[in-house]
Design a protein around this motif. Structure first.
Motif, PDB file in Angstrom:
ATOM      1  N   LEU A  96      52.434  41.696 154.591  1.00  0.00           N
ATOM      2  CA  LEU A  96      51.901  40.598 153.786  1.00  0.00           C
ATOM      3  C   LEU A  96      51.082  39.637 154.638  1.00  0.00           C
ATOM      4  O   LEU A  96      50.141  39.014 154.158  1.00  0.00           O
ATOM      5  N   ASP A  97      51.435  39.526 155.908  1.00  0.00           N
ATOM      6  CA  ASP A  97      50.706  38.630 156.803  1.00  0.00           C
ATOM      7  C   ASP A  97      49.252  39.058 156.968  1.00  0.00           C
ATOM      8  O   ASP A  97      48.378  38.234 157.204  1.00  0.00           O
ATOM      9  N   ASN A  98      49.012  40.346 156.861  1.00  0.00           N
ATOM     10  CA  ASN A  98      47.660  40.858 157.067  1.00  0.00           C
ATOM     11  C   ASN A  98      46.928  41.110 155.755  1.00  0.00           C
ATOM     12  O   ASN A  98      45.817  41.622 155.746  1.00  0.00           O
ATOM     13  N   LEU A  99      47.563  40.736 154.644  1.00  0.00           N
ATOM     14  CA  LEU A  99      46.990  41.025 153.326  1.00  0.00           C
ATOM     15  C   LEU A  99      45.630  40.364 153.136  1.00  0.00           C
ATOM     16  O   LEU A  99      44.710  40.960 152.569  1.00  0.00           O
ATOM     17  N   LEU A 100      45.490  39.136 153.611  1.00  0.00           N
ATOM     18  CA  LEU A 100      44.230  38.413 153.439  1.00  0.00           C
ATOM     19  C   LEU A 100      43.070  39.172 154.069  1.00  0.00           C
ATOM     20  O   LEU A 100      42.009  39.339 153.460  1.00  0.00           O
ATOM     21  N   GLY A 101      43.281  39.663 155.278  1.00  0.00           N
ATOM     22  CA  GLY A 101      42.223  40.405 155.953  1.00  0.00           C
ATOM     23  C   GLY A 101      41.895  41.707 155.259  1.00  0.00           C
ATOM     24  O   GLY A 101      40.725  42.086 155.133  1.00  0.00           O
ATOM     25  N   GLU A 102      42.908  42.392 154.767  1.00  0.00           N
ATOM     26  CA  GLU A 102      42.693  43.684 154.131  1.00  0.00           C
ATOM     27  C   GLU A 102      42.017  43.547 152.773  1.00  0.00           C
ATOM     28  O   GLU A 102      41.177  44.370 152.402  1.00  0.00           O
ATOM     29  N   VAL A 103      42.385  42.507 152.028  1.00  0.00           N
ATOM     30  CA  VAL A 103      41.830  42.336 150.682  1.00  0.00           C
ATOM     31  C   VAL A 103      40.438  41.713 150.727  1.00  0.00           C
ATOM     32  O   VAL A 103      39.494  42.203 150.105  1.00  0.00           O
ATOM     33  N   LEU A 104      40.303  40.627 151.482  1.00  0.00           N
ATOM     34  CA  LEU A 104      39.025  39.922 151.519  1.00  0.00           C
ATOM     35  C   LEU A 104      38.036  40.550 152.497  1.00  0.00           C
ATOM     36  O   LEU A 104      36.841  40.625 152.220  1.00  0.00           O
ATOM     37  N   GLY A 105      38.535  40.992 153.631  1.00  0.00           N
ATOM     38  CA  GLY A 105      37.646  41.553 154.645  1.00  0.00           C
ATOM     39  C   GLY A 105      37.292  43.004 154.395  1.00  0.00           C
ATOM     40  O   GLY A 105      36.185  43.443 154.676  1.00  0.00           O
ATOM     41  N   GLY A 106      38.250  43.760 153.872  1.00  0.00           N
ATOM     42  CA  GLY A 106      38.017  45.176 153.645  1.00  0.00           C
ATOM     43  C   GLY A 106      38.344  46.009 154.866  1.00  0.00           C
ATOM     44  O   GLY A 106      38.620  45.486 155.950  1.00  0.00           O
ATOM     45  N   PRO A 107      38.327  47.328 154.717  1.00  0.00           N
ATOM     46  CA  PRO A 107      38.726  48.229 155.807  1.00  0.00           C
ATOM     47  C   PRO A 107      37.879  48.093 157.065  1.00  0.00           C
ATOM     48  O   PRO A 107      38.385  48.236 158.173  1.00  0.00           O
ATOM     49  N   GLU A 108      36.583  47.819 156.900  1.00  0.00           N
ATOM     50  CA  GLU A 108      35.720  47.688 158.077  1.00  0.00           C
ATOM     51  C   GLU A 108      36.133  46.483 158.921  1.00  0.00           C
ATOM     52  O   GLU A 108      36.195  46.553 160.149  1.00  0.00           O
ATOM     53  N   ALA A 109      36.413  45.368 158.242  1.00  0.00           N
ATOM     54  CA  ALA A 109      36.821  44.157 158.956  1.00  0.00           C
ATOM     55  C   ALA A 109      38.175  44.346 159.623  1.00  0.00           C
ATOM     56  O   ALA A 109      38.407  43.857 160.740  1.00  0.00           O
ATOM     57  N   VAL A 110      39.070  45.055 158.956  1.00  0.00           N
ATOM     58  CA  VAL A 110      40.397  45.304 159.528  1.00  0.00           C
ATOM     59  C   VAL A 110      40.282  46.176 160.778  1.00  0.00           C
ATOM     60  O   VAL A 110      40.937  45.929 161.792  1.00  0.00           O
ATOM     61  N   THR A 111      39.421  47.188 160.713  1.00  0.00           N
ATOM     62  CA  THR A 111      39.239  48.074 161.864  1.00  0.00           C
ATOM     63  C   THR A 111      38.658  47.327 163.058  1.00  0.00           C
ATOM     64  O   THR A 111      39.132  47.454 164.189  1.00  0.00           O
ATOM     65  N   ALA A 112      37.629  46.517 162.796  1.00  0.00           N
ATOM     66  CA  ALA A 112      36.944  45.817 163.885  1.00  0.00           C
ATOM     67  C   ALA A 112      37.669  44.552 164.321  1.00  0.00           C
ATOM     68  O   ALA A 112      37.656  44.198 165.503  1.00  0.00           O
ATOM     69  N   LYS A 132      43.292  66.986 167.697  1.00  0.00           N
ATOM     70  CA  LYS A 132      42.466  65.880 168.173  1.00  0.00           C
ATOM     71  C   LYS A 132      42.628  64.659 167.263  1.00  0.00           C
ATOM     72  O   LYS A 132      42.873  64.800 166.068  1.00  0.00           O
ATOM     73  N   PRO A 133      42.495  63.461 167.813  1.00  0.00           N
ATOM     74  CA  PRO A 133      42.616  62.249 166.995  1.00  0.00           C
ATOM     75  C   PRO A 133      41.535  62.208 165.916  1.00  0.00           C
ATOM     76  O   PRO A 133      40.398  62.610 166.155  1.00  0.00           O
ATOM     77  N   THR A 134      41.896  61.721 164.744  1.00  0.00           N
ATOM     78  CA  THR A 134      40.929  61.635 163.655  1.00  0.00           C
ATOM     79  C   THR A 134      39.936  60.506 163.906  1.00  0.00           C
ATOM     80  O   THR A 134      40.251  59.511 164.567  1.00  0.00           O
ATOM     81  N   LEU A 135      38.748  60.661 163.360  1.00  0.00           N
ATOM     82  CA  LEU A 135      37.704  59.654 163.546  1.00  0.00           C
ATOM     83  C   LEU A 135      38.082  58.325 162.905  1.00  0.00           C
ATOM     84  O   LEU A 135      37.596  57.270 163.315  1.00  0.00           O
ATOM     85  N   GLU A 136      38.948  58.372 161.893  1.00  0.00           N
ATOM     86  CA  GLU A 136      39.357  57.144 161.215  1.00  0.00           C
ATOM     87  C   GLU A 136      40.314  56.303 162.060  1.00  0.00           C
ATOM     88  O   GLU A 136      40.443  55.096 161.840  1.00  0.00           O
ATOM     89  N   THR A 137      40.995  56.936 163.004  1.00  0.00           N
ATOM     90  CA  THR A 137      42.014  56.209 163.780  1.00  0.00           C
ATOM     91  C   THR A 137      41.742  56.186 165.282  1.00  0.00           C
ATOM     92  O   THR A 137      42.535  55.638 166.045  1.00  0.00           O
ATOM     93  N   TRP A 138      40.633  56.773 165.697  1.00  0.00           N
ATOM     94  CA  TRP A 138      40.317  56.856 167.125  1.00  0.00           C
ATOM     95  C   TRP A 138      38.823  56.727 167.336  1.00  0.00           C
ATOM     96  O   TRP A 138      38.062  57.223 166.511  1.00  0.00           O
ATOM     97  N   PRO A 139      38.370  56.056 168.411  1.00  0.00           N
ATOM     98  CA  PRO A 139      39.153  55.491 169.518  1.00  0.00           C
ATOM     99  C   PRO A 139      39.809  54.164 169.152  1.00  0.00           C
ATOM    100  O   PRO A 139      39.325  53.440 168.281  1.00  0.00           O
ATOM    101  N   ASN A 140      40.900  53.877 169.832  1.00  0.00           N
ATOM    102  CA  ASN A 140      41.606  52.613 169.648  1.00  0.00           C
ATOM    103  C   ASN A 140      42.399  52.300 170.911  1.00  0.00           C
ATOM    104  O   ASN A 140      43.109  53.162 171.427  1.00  0.00           O
ATOM    105  N   THR A 141      42.254  51.080 171.401  1.00  0.00           N
ATOM    106  CA  THR A 141      43.030  50.648 172.567  1.00  0.00           C
ATOM    107  C   THR A 141      43.811  49.377 172.237  1.00  0.00           C
ATOM    108  O   THR A 141      44.038  48.533 173.102  1.00  0.00           O
ATOM    109  N   GLY A 142      44.219  49.248 170.979  1.00  0.00           N
ATOM    110  CA  GLY A 142      45.012  48.092 170.579  1.00  0.00           C
ATOM    111  C   GLY A 142      46.332  48.032 171.329  1.00  0.00           C
ATOM    112  O   GLY A 142      46.954  49.062 171.605  1.00  0.00           O
ATOM    113  N   ILE A 143      46.778  46.837 171.628  1.00  0.00           N
ATOM    114  CA  ILE A 143      47.945  46.634 172.482  1.00  0.00           C
ATOM    115  C   ILE A 143      49.234  47.174 171.864  1.00  0.00           C
ATOM    116  O   ILE A 143      50.191  47.492 172.573  1.00  0.00           O
ATOM    117  N   GLY A 144      49.269  47.316 170.528  1.00  0.00           N
ATOM    118  CA  GLY A 144      50.470  47.836 169.874  1.00  0.00           C
ATOM    119  C   GLY A 144      50.256  49.189 169.228  1.00  0.00           C
ATOM    120  O   GLY A 144      51.012  49.583 168.337  1.00  0.00           O
TER     121      GLY A 144
END
Length: 236
Positions: free
Chosen positions: A79-95, A112-124
Motif C-alpha cells: 500500500l505504501d507504493n500504491l501512489l507510485g504504481e497508480v499515478l506513475g504507472g509501470p514505467e515510473a515504478v521501474t525507473a 536468462k533474466p527476463t527483459l521486464e525484470t533485468w537489468p536491476n541493481t536495486g539494493i533489495g
C-alpha cells in the motif's frame, strides 16, 4: 575479452583482477541453478547475487542480510507504493522505485533474466537463488571499487528527493561542504579506512553508518548504529 573489452579491462585492473579473481569465479553456475545457461562451453549465470559473493565475503553477507537494505524490495506492491504504481504507472515504478529498491528477477526458459525484470541493481533485489540484495548497488561492477562505495554520491543515487532527501541535506551541511573541499585528503582507497587514523578531513555517510573507527569495526548493516527509526511498518 573480444566481446566486452571494457568489462575485461575494468575487472582486470580492479582489486579482484589483481588478486587473481576471474570471470568464472563469480559467474560460474551449477546445473541446479534456475538462472544457469551455457556460454562459451561454460555453465554460467548473468546474475551475481550476494549469496555468490558470500563465498569470499561471508561476514559482509551476514551483516547485509540482516540489514534494512536487504528488505528494500518489500515496499513494492504494498500500500505504501500504491501512489507510485497508480499515478506513475509501470514505467515510473521501474525507473523511480525498482531502480533503488530492487525487484524480483524472473528467469525465462533459457535460464536468462527476463527483459521486464533485468537489468536491476536495486539494493533489495530478490534473486533467483533466494538471496536478497545486490552488492553492485554500491560496489558498481566491474571495478567493485571500495573508494567509489565510500563516496556520498553512491548513497545519494537513491537517498534523494522529497520523500528521502538525505543527500541534499548532507551536501548543504558542514559535513558535505568539508568533504567537497577536501576530497583529495579523504584517502578513499585505504584498506582499513579508519576515521581519525586514515583520514580526518570530513565524514561521509559511510563514516557514520558503516565505517570503522578506533575500537569500532566496520559493518554492512546500515541500520545497526541507528537508535531511532521513524519509518512506519510496511503496509500489506
Amino acid at each position: 575479452m573480444t566481446e566486452t573489452p571494457g568489462l575485461y579491462h575494468q575487472c582486470n585492473e580492479s582489486q579482484h583482477g589483481q588478486s587473481g579473481v576471474n570471470c568464472l569465479d563469480c559467474h560460474q553456475a551449477e546445473k541446479t541453478d534456475k538462472d544457469a545457461f551455457m556460454h562459451e562451453d561454460e555453465l554460467i549465470s548473468v546474475i551475481v547475487s550476494p549469496k555468490d559473493c558470500s563465498k569470499c565475503h561471508p561476514t559482509e553477507f551476514k551483516e547485509f542480510h540482516r540489514s534494512h537494505h536487504s528488505n528494500a524490495a518489500e515496499i513494492l506492491g504494498s500500500l505504501d507504493n500504491l501512489l507510485g504504481e497508480v499515478l506513475g504507472g509501470p514505467e515510473a515504478v521501474t525507473a523511480g522505485c525498482k531502480k533503488c529498491h530492487g525487484n524480483k528477477v524472473e528467469i525465462d526458459e533459457q535460464g536468462k533474466p527476463t527483459l521486464e525484470t533485468w537489468p536491476n541493481t536495486g539494493i533489495g533485489r530478490i534473486n533467483p537463488d533466494g538471496s536478497r540484495g545486490s552488492c553492485s548497488a554500491c560496489h558498481a561492477r566491474h571495478a567493485f571499487s571500495r573508494a567509489q562505495a565510500r563516496t556520498p554520491d553512491t548513497c545519494g543515487k537513491c537517498h534523494i528527493g522529497p520523500d528521502h532527501p538525505q543527500i541534499e541535506i548532507y551536501n548543504e551541511s558542514k559535513h558535505g561542504i568539508m568533504y567537497r573541499a577536501n576530497i583529495s585528503k579523504m584517502n578513499l582507497e585505504s584498506d582499513k579506512w579508519v576515521v581519525g587514523v586514515d583520514y580526518s578531513a570530513a565524514p561521509t555517510c559511510t563514516t557514520c553508518h558503516m565505517g570503522a573507527a578506533p575500537y569500532i569495526a566496520k559493518t554492512h548493516d546500515v541500520g545497526e548504529r541507528i537508535s531511532w527509526n521513524l519509518r512506519t511498518p510496511i503496509s500489506k
